[in-house]
Design a protein around this motif. Structure first.
Motif, PDB file in Angstrom:
ATOM      1  N   MET A 347      56.234  29.226  49.517  1.00 39.20           N
ATOM      2  CA  MET A 347      55.295  28.454  48.699  1.00 39.20           C
ATOM      3  C   MET A 347      55.309  26.970  49.050  1.00 39.20           C
ATOM      4  N   ILE A 348      56.471  26.472  49.475  1.00 35.54           N
ATOM      5  CA  ILE A 348      56.646  25.043  49.723  1.00 35.54           C
ATOM      6  C   ILE A 348      56.807  24.783  51.216  1.00 35.54           C
ATOM      7  N   THR A 349      56.038  23.836  51.725  1.00 38.73           N
ATOM      8  CA  THR A 349      56.248  23.340  53.080  1.00 38.73           C
ATOM      9  C   THR A 349      57.099  22.081  52.963  1.00 38.73           C
ATOM     10  N   ASN A 350      58.318  22.150  53.477  1.00 35.67           N
ATOM     11  CA  ASN A 350      59.272  21.060  53.284  1.00 35.67           C
ATOM     12  C   ASN A 350      58.720  19.729  53.789  1.00 35.67           C
ATOM     13  N   GLU A 351      58.888  18.699  52.963  1.00 37.13           N
ATOM     14  CA  GLU A 351      58.456  17.336  53.239  1.00 37.13           C
ATOM     15  C   GLU A 351      56.931  17.180  53.207  1.00 37.13           C
ATOM     16  N   LEU A 355      60.171  19.344  48.404  1.00 32.93           N
ATOM     17  CA  LEU A 355      61.410  19.234  49.178  1.00 32.93           C
ATOM     18  C   LEU A 355      62.221  20.507  48.992  1.00 32.93           C
ATOM     19  N   LEU A 356      62.695  21.079  50.094  1.00 30.24           N
ATOM     20  CA  LEU A 356      63.553  22.262  50.065  1.00 30.24           C
ATOM     21  C   LEU A 356      64.990  21.837  50.346  1.00 30.24           C
ATOM     22  N   LEU A 382      53.861  13.980  47.816  1.00 27.22           N
ATOM     23  CA  LEU A 382      54.228  15.386  47.607  1.00 27.22           C
ATOM     24  C   LEU A 382      53.378  16.007  46.502  1.00 27.22           C
ATOM     25  N   ALA A 383      53.180  15.263  45.425  1.00 26.03           N
ATOM     26  CA  ALA A 383      52.413  15.784  44.291  1.00 26.03           C
ATOM     27  C   ALA A 383      50.955  16.036  44.667  1.00 26.03           C
TER      28      ALA A 383
END
Length: 430
Positions: A347-351, A355-356, A382-383
């Motif tokens: 779900m998240i692409t880091n940076e 942040l992962l 990020l938001a």
């Protein structure tokens, strides 16, 4: 004796197959008009319940939808319900009545649900009977189940005229070995198995010796929420979830000791309830974090609470497909999450839109939160990109995938039941 027992089981299997053949011969044509969804406890709180309500609401536009809850342990639903969706409860534990058979069977352990299933203690012989009767009463339509124990029961008991869909909200690799063994051999009977993540889909493809007729991935959709997008000016971080060990809130509180030391004007709120609540409250006191970490309890209006925050933190040991991340993205929060191999990682692409963090590393979690607090440009970037990601999980986008799946399964059934056409023979030669 063992040989006799084997013969008895073999005879029972033959009788059962014969009964299914007779039922299939008299069943109405295959249909997706009626959709019934099996759920453990529809009036409880949790990500699975919320996503099932969301899906049911979408399907109710063009289908007759009924949620069939095994248990009723609350008078009113925790989450809002679409009035077009009907409900049925198989075991009312609030007003059980005075049925002596129910009283007797409720004291006996379940034989239908595997003992290793995480919710096994919620089932008993009475719920077995009620569930089996319900499944066997069907003759057409779609039946969908939402956890391994219910998927296994459905695969075993569903009549041949019913289109069966298993939906998995927890990753295959996190299931106990005995449950995985049952999954390997029973899931092949399903018409479709739907996973939430690509990683889980790969695991099922690699693990199942014989696949269901359709094996696919459909993620959850963003549920409707009240309020507006976060302004990102509140010095508040939030976490949401059932207070169990697996959610890792104890790690988050430990990490917040470092955050609070660097930024005492920031506050952490953890929404939820569960067996770890007292332990977490005690941990907050012992760490001297009163007033800096709050446990407000569960909330029915997640959107309103997210709107009041700037950062969302996920500290779980592992997750299937955490709805709270989607909700936080849709509210425009900056997200910091442990890099769980399934849901968060996909779900998240880091940076980019979050942040992962290396799993189970409290110091790294604290450092990432502090980084987002201190770098406003990073926080807002990020938001903003999280909002863009959330749009790809819009209910209409995900709903169309369910429409396509149901249409495909119906077409397969109709092709299977359509009588073969005998080709015309050429006229005989004179």
């Amino acid at each position: 004796m063992r040989a006799l027992a084997r013969k008895g089981k073999s005879a029972m299997r033959r009788l059962y197959r014969g009964y299914n053949r007779r039922k299939a011969s008299s069943a109405p044509p295959p249909s997706t008009r009626q959709v019934r969804i099996l759920l453990l406890h529809a009036y409880g709180m949790g990500g699975t319940i919320r996503t099932v309500f969301n899906l049911a609401s979408y399907l109710a536009e063009n289908h007759d939808v009924e949620i069939v809850s095994i248990l009723k342990e609350a008078e009113e639903p925790f989450f809002p319900i679409d009035p077009r969706v009907r409900f049925r409860f198989l075991d009312d534990r609030i007003n059980p009545g005075h049925d002596p058979v129910r009283a007797m069977l409720s004291k006996m352990p379940s034989r239908l649900i595997p003992k290793e299933e995480s919710a096994y203690h919620r089932f008993n012989l009475w719920t077995d009977l009620r569930l089996a009767r319900f499944i066997r009463s069907l003759d057409t339509g779609v039946l969908m189940a939402t956890r391994p124990g219910l998927n296994l029961a459905m695969a075993q008991l569903a009549p041949p005229g019913v289109i069966t869909i298993g939906q998995e909200h927890v990753a295959l690799r996190t299931q106990p070995e005995p449950v995985q063994e049952l999954i390997k051999w029973r899931y092949r009977r399903l018409d479709a198995l739907v996973t939430l993540t690509k990683a889980d889909l790969r695991d099922y493809r690699d693990t199942l010796p014989k696949k269901p007729r359709k094996l696919t991935r459909i993620p959850n959709a963003v549920p409707p929420m009240t309020g507006e997008i976060s302004k990102l000016d509140a010095k508040v971080a939030v976490a949401v979830g059932r207070m169990t060990r697996i959610k890792g809130f104890h790690r988050l509180i430990t990490a917040w000791e470092t955050v609070a030391a660097a930024h005492p004007d920031w506050k952490l709120r953890i929404y939820g309830a569960g067996p770890q609540e007292e332990n977490l409250a005690q941990q907050i006191v012992e760490a001297g974090l009163e007033g800096k970490v709050e446990l407000p309890g569960p909330t029915t209006d997640v959107g309103a609470e997210l709107e009041k925050a700037s950062i969302y933190v996920l500290s779980s040991r592992h997750e299937g497909f955490p709805m709270t991340i989607l909700e936080a993205m849709a509210k425009g929060l900056s997200i910091v999450s442990f890099n769980s191999p399934h849901g968060p990682k996909e779900m998240i692409t880091n940076e980019v839109d979050g942040l992962l963090v290396k799993p189970r590393t409290n110091a790294n979690l604290a450092a990432s939160i502090i980084r987002v607090i201190e770098d406003e440009q990073l926080r807002r970037g990020l938001a903003a990109r999280a909002l863009e990601t959330a749009r790809t999980y819009d209910v209409d986008v995900i709903g169309r995938q369910w429409d396509d799946l149901l249409a495909d399964l119906l077409a397969r059934r109709e092709a299977k039941t359509r009588p073969a056409v005998t080709p015309e023979l050429p006229p005989p030669c004179p």
